[in-house]
Design an enzyme around this catalytic site. Sequence first.
Site, PDB file in Angstrom:
ATOM      1  N   GLU A  39      10.053  35.629  38.029  1.00 27.53           N
ATOM      2  CA  GLU A  39      10.157  35.811  39.466  1.00 27.53           C
ATOM      3  C   GLU A  39       9.128  36.815  40.015  1.00 27.53           C
ATOM      4  O   GLU A  39       9.028  37.950  39.538  1.00 27.53           O
ATOM      5  CB  GLU A  39      11.589  36.268  39.807  1.00 27.53           C
ATOM      6  CG  GLU A  39      11.863  36.516  41.272  1.00 27.53           C
ATOM      7  CD  GLU A  39      11.697  35.273  42.134  1.00 27.53           C
ATOM      8  OE1 GLU A  39      12.183  34.199  41.743  1.00 27.53           O
ATOM      9  OE2 GLU A  39      11.051  35.379  43.193  1.00 27.53           O
ATOM     10  N   THR A  83      10.130  29.707  44.927  1.00 25.71           N
ATOM     11  CA  THR A  83      10.437  29.334  43.535  1.00 25.71           C
ATOM     12  C   THR A  83      10.539  27.819  43.379  1.00 25.71           C
ATOM     13  O   THR A  83      10.025  27.243  42.416  1.00 25.71           O
ATOM     14  CB  THR A  83      11.771  29.943  43.057  1.00 25.71           C
ATOM     15  OG1 THR A  83      11.784  31.332  43.334  1.00 25.71           O
ATOM     16  CG2 THR A  83      11.964  29.736  41.563  1.00 25.71           C
ATOM     17  N   HIS A 198      13.105  40.233  42.341  1.00 24.69           N
ATOM     18  CA  HIS A 198      13.052  39.492  43.596  1.00 24.69           C
ATOM     19  C   HIS A 198      13.130  40.487  44.748  1.00 24.69           C
ATOM     20  O   HIS A 198      13.853  41.475  44.664  1.00 24.69           O
ATOM     21  CB  HIS A 198      14.227  38.508  43.657  1.00 24.69           C
ATOM     22  CG  HIS A 198      14.114  37.494  44.752  1.00 24.69           C
ATOM     23  ND1 HIS A 198      14.268  37.819  46.080  1.00 24.69           N
ATOM     24  CD2 HIS A 198      13.854  36.172  44.705  1.00 24.69           C
ATOM     25  CE1 HIS A 198      14.103  36.734  46.807  1.00 24.69           C
ATOM     26  NE2 HIS A 198      13.846  35.709  46.007  1.00 24.69           N
ATOM     27  N   ASP A 257       6.019  32.797  39.382  1.00 25.03           N
ATOM     28  CA  ASP A 257       6.275  31.668  40.291  1.00 25.03           C
ATOM     29  C   ASP A 257       5.481  31.742  41.595  1.00 25.03           C
ATOM     30  O   ASP A 257       5.017  30.719  42.098  1.00 25.03           O
ATOM     31  CB  ASP A 257       7.787  31.460  40.550  1.00 25.03           C
ATOM     32  CG  ASP A 257       8.482  32.656  41.202  1.00 25.03           C
ATOM     33  OD1 ASP A 257       7.867  33.739  41.328  1.00 25.03           O
ATOM     34  OD2 ASP A 257       9.661  32.483  41.583  1.00 25.03           O
ATOM     35  N   HIS A 258       5.319  32.953  42.142  1.00 25.67           N
ATOM     36  CA  HIS A 258       4.607  33.108  43.428  1.00 25.67           C
ATOM     37  C   HIS A 258       4.416  34.593  43.667  1.00 25.67           C
ATOM     38  O   HIS A 258       4.911  35.415  42.888  1.00 25.67           O
ATOM     39  CB  HIS A 258       5.402  32.481  44.582  1.00 25.67           C
ATOM     40  CG  HIS A 258       6.835  32.914  44.605  1.00 25.67           C
ATOM     41  ND1 HIS A 258       7.220  34.167  45.017  1.00 25.67           N
ATOM     42  CD2 HIS A 258       7.975  32.282  44.216  1.00 25.67           C
ATOM     43  CE1 HIS A 258       8.534  34.281  44.901  1.00 25.67           C
ATOM     44  NE2 HIS A 258       9.029  33.168  44.399  1.00 25.67           N
TER      45      HIS A 258
HETATM   46  C1  GP9 Z   1      16.902  31.770  43.748  1.00 27.36           C
HETATM   47  C2  GP9 Z   1      15.649  32.227  43.090  1.00 27.36           C
HETATM   48  C3  GP9 Z   1      14.748  32.891  44.086  1.00 27.36           C
HETATM   49  O1  GP9 Z   1      17.719  30.979  42.976  1.00 27.36           O
HETATM   50  O2  GP9 Z   1      15.040  31.231  42.374  1.00 27.36           O
HETATM   51  O3  GP9 Z   1      14.140  32.002  44.932  1.00 27.36           O
HETATM   52  P1  GP9 Z   1      12.919  32.431  45.864  1.00 27.36           P
HETATM   53  O4  GP9 Z   1      13.496  33.201  47.025  1.00 27.36           O
HETATM   54  O5  GP9 Z   1      11.998  33.283  45.060  1.00 27.36           O
HETATM   55  O6  GP9 Z   1      12.303  31.156  46.269  1.00 27.36           O
HETATM   56 MN    MN Z   2      10.803  33.154  43.343  1.00 29.43          MN
END
Ligand code: GP9
Ligand code: MN
Length: 420
Positions: A39, A83, A198, A257-258
């Site tokens: 994340e 994500t 996150h 992921d980003h």
């Molecule tokens: C939520 C997690 C976060 O299940 O994958 O999502 P995001 O906010 O990073 O898209």
């Molecule tokens: Mn994410």
Amino acid sequence: DGNEIPKIQDYINENVKTDEKSALFGVAKGKNVIFINAESIQSFVINNDVNGQEITPFLNRLTEDKDTYYFENFYHQTEQGKTSDSEFIVENSLYPLSRGAVFFTHAQNEYHAMPEILKEENYYSSVLHANNKSFWNRDQMYQSLGIDHFYGEESYEVTEENSIGWGLKDKPYFEQSIPLLKSMEQPFYAKLITLTNHFPFELDDEDQSIDPYHSNSKTLNNFFPTVRYMDEAIEQFFSQLKETGLYEDSIIVIMGDHYGISANHNRAMSMYLDKEEITPYDHVQLQRVPFFIHIPGHGEGRVESKISGQIDVKPTILSLLGLETQNDIQFGTDLFSQTRKDFIALRNGNFISDEYVFANNICYDRKTGESIEDQESDRTDATNKTKSCTPIREKVEKELDYSDDLIYGDLFRFIEFNER
Ligand code: GP9
Ligand code: MN
């Protein structure tokens, strides 16, 4: 009715497809694939420090590890679907949409996703993520992607003590994932999605191994300790995989992921990076996220500098597993092949090529970060070729449009693949 398909196939044949089998084709044949969706981690934290403290000691060691390929110029290509967009790109080697999340808007489509392809090779595919199953509409979309099982929040013991921020902390999450992995039929493809790193990057004091940064951005300040926590969680997971014996029979992929730090924090970011300002060029370069492929016992790993992106993950993994994807409809290429498309497109039309970074309608020299328009004397190079982003820019637009066509038209309905 699928009228656009031949045009798209022609484009792919000319610009994406390669008949070359890479030197690593099949090196992981029959192995499990353990894919860690890390994340919000960005590459600028790798081999870097904050307040004089190393941020990611474990991942840093991995960059030097003999069994690991680390791609230092790997870009995320996500948009608003965050994500879920990263998952979409990885499973399909298609682009996400420029607005909204394709996980919501096109969950009923037909796809030719990696789990489906792997099913033909008797792989069992799953996702392990300690969040509500319907978040990002995952429960629906995973069915369309051919994922056999989704271990959501209810597969974990989540308590007040082992949670922070968005839910279960990464360390107990990985620990509780081990028995789930052990129970799976092999070979498997399992994706693990972390949660602690996150926004807004909350962490209990006892989990903080390094101090926050000091700037006017609380977000950037707190980012570093949660990144470190995730680094430790991944390290612990590697040890536990070794203890269970799953390690030797698996390859482990780790991908950011980003971005975690948006452009809203550019002032603090420029202070951290010791730059006067964050230019559009810098902003694009900050979209690099870590990408690791760890192949136990392989011994030939290295740091790879060529440009790469999430779009390349599917063809790369399938090639490592010894599966040919030449006839697939995809926009990425095997990262280990010599002949590759020469650009990485971001979803907003910005792009990176060997020579250029195209950002906010400005064409930059990738090596120097200087805008090409600013250097009239440099407009031609030794080959007398005018320096310009335009030819690639046109291709990028075409490619993004074709990817959109496939999604909007649900065109995979009309395409026959061998294994169907
Ligand atoms: C939520 C997690 C976060 O299940 O994958 O999502 P995001 O906010 O990073 O898209
Ligand atoms: Mn994410």
